[in-house]
Design a protein around this motif. Structure first.
Motif, PDB file in Angstrom:
ATOM      1  N   ALA A 135      20.086 -24.576  79.043  1.00  0.00           N
ATOM      2  CA  ALA A 135      20.638 -24.529  80.149  1.00  0.00           C
ATOM      3  C   ALA A 135      21.684 -23.496  80.191  1.00  0.00           C
ATOM      4  O   ALA A 135      21.784 -22.788  81.070  1.00  0.00           O
ATOM      5  N   HIS A 183      24.611 -36.013  81.366  1.00  0.00           N
ATOM      6  CA  HIS A 183      22.820 -35.905  81.772  1.00  0.00           C
ATOM      7  C   HIS A 183      22.658 -34.650  82.107  1.00  0.00           C
ATOM      8  O   HIS A 183      21.725 -34.913  82.340  1.00  0.00           O
ATOM      9  N   SER A 184      23.100 -33.653  81.118  1.00  0.00           N
ATOM     10  CA  SER A 184      22.486 -32.586  81.868  1.00  0.00           C
ATOM     11  C   SER A 184      22.131 -32.232  80.498  1.00  0.00           C
ATOM     12  O   SER A 184      20.964 -30.944  80.947  1.00  0.00           O
ATOM     13  N   ASP A 205      19.889 -33.023  78.478  1.00  0.00           N
ATOM     14  CA  ASP A 205      18.382 -34.146  77.772  1.00  0.00           C
ATOM     15  C   ASP A 205      17.328 -32.894  78.088  1.00  0.00           C
ATOM     16  O   ASP A 205      15.984 -33.132  77.161  1.00  0.00           O
ATOM     17  N   HIS A 206      17.158 -31.793  78.714  1.00  0.00           N
ATOM     18  CA  HIS A 206      16.178 -31.224  79.123  1.00  0.00           C
ATOM     19  C   HIS A 206      15.910 -30.326  78.590  1.00  0.00           C
ATOM     20  O   HIS A 206      15.155 -29.826  77.472  1.00  0.00           O
ATOM     21  N   ASN A 207      17.116 -29.455  78.110  1.00  0.00           N
ATOM     22  CA  ASN A 207      17.060 -27.453  78.001  1.00  0.00           C
ATOM     23  C   ASN A 207      18.655 -27.880  77.868  1.00  0.00           C
ATOM     24  O   ASN A 207      19.594 -27.784  78.050  1.00  0.00           O
TER      25      ASN A 207
END
Lengths: 205, 205
Positions: free
Chosen positions: A191, A183-184, A186-188
């Motif tokens: 990170a 879940h870490s 998905d966006h970036n």
């Protein structure tokens, strides 16, 4: 070794070691097709062509087989991280390598084999000893790096060492822990880089 | 408003608003007993004592009902966070309040009602518009706080503002996002405090 928890198998000689290995290799193959969660020791024994009783001579439970697979896997991750740091002297650069190598290695494990990854998720959820030991070693590596940077004057020294170590480990954790990692990202996918830069800013003297 | 996606209900007058509210209240109650994932609109309609067709006059899908519940909930979280910052002027202290209030409010939501929390998890997994808007507002609040601190000379100004905002948001995310939060607090309920201190060290001029 506490014999009460040792495998009830026929000694620990080279032959035992070979058969254990053979079971681990076959189990890895089987889990990667059918998943860890839903497979029973019976399924596994059938697939390998051994009797269930015979498998139990070498491993006391499915988890014991999972632990063996997990340990192999963690040893490989650790080796990769160690290799990435080899020859890198400057503390900030070592921190960048540590963030990059650890997050990439853990992410590759996830993308390589989703079914086999179930083992990592069970291991993390149930705090298997191999996982706790791995986390401790990673934390120690991080703390050693902080000490190096403090000695060389690259990192600040005011924050208690344990607090700084814990906080940086917490920053990394969502990109390492198998329950958080899916879940870490998905966006970036930047990170870990962004976070490492923030960590380095927090360490400036 | 795009009428193609607007509720197919009979206008949006006060009566409609009341019935929508009544459905949302009853649905919240029902989901908190039976969970969101496994409930169908039929189950829900039956439990409320409405026909399925009647519910569909006010909400085009189960997700639309979930979104209404989710929006109410997010509005409340946002209000709590805003209240915690009221009257706090000093930027570092505002950051501490932001970390504390946001992580505590999100954690309370999780511990309050595990079944209802399924809605939050669906919302996060499927990137519902209400969630994206909430995240944007929280990110804007954080950025505004950074700007205040830069203006007052409390925070460093070298890091591009967007980069600093993104990185701090990423540090907070595991303690806010409903997919990550349940796995973020097993070891260390001091995590948000430790992380906020690290963030503040990273912001020192």
């Amino acid at each position: 070794m506490n014999t009460a928890t040792a495998p009830a198998g026929p000694g620990r000689g080279p032959a035992t070691h070979d058969i254990r290995n053979q079971i681990v290799v076959a189990a890895t193959e089987h889990f990667s097709h059918y998943g860890y969660e839903k497979t029973t020791v019976s399924d596994l024994a059938k697939a390998i062509g051994f009797s269930k009783a015979y498998v139990y001579k070498f491993f006391e439970s499915k988890q014991a087989i999972g632990e063996a697979i997990c340990s192999n896997c963690l040893a490989q991750l650790e080796q990769e991280i160690g290799q990435a740091l080899e020859g890198v002297e400057q503390p900030a650069e070592r921190m960048r390598k540590l963030f990059k190598a650890s997050t990439e290695a853990h992410q590759r494990l996830l993308s390589q084999d989703r079914k086999l990854y179930e083992i990592a998720q069970s291991a993390a959820a149930e705090h298997w000893p191999s996982v706790l030991a791995y986390e401790d070693r990673l934390r120690a590596l991080l703390q050693h790096l902080l000490l190096q940077g403090r000695d060389s004057g690259d990192f600040e020294r005011k924050t208690p060492l344990d607090e700084a170590t814990d906080a940086i480990y917490l920053v990394l954790r969502p990109y390492l822990n198998p329950l958080l990692l899916p879940h870490s990202l998905d966006h970036n996918d930047q990170a870990p880089t962004l976070l490492c830069s923030l960590v380095l800013r927090s360490l400036s003297p």
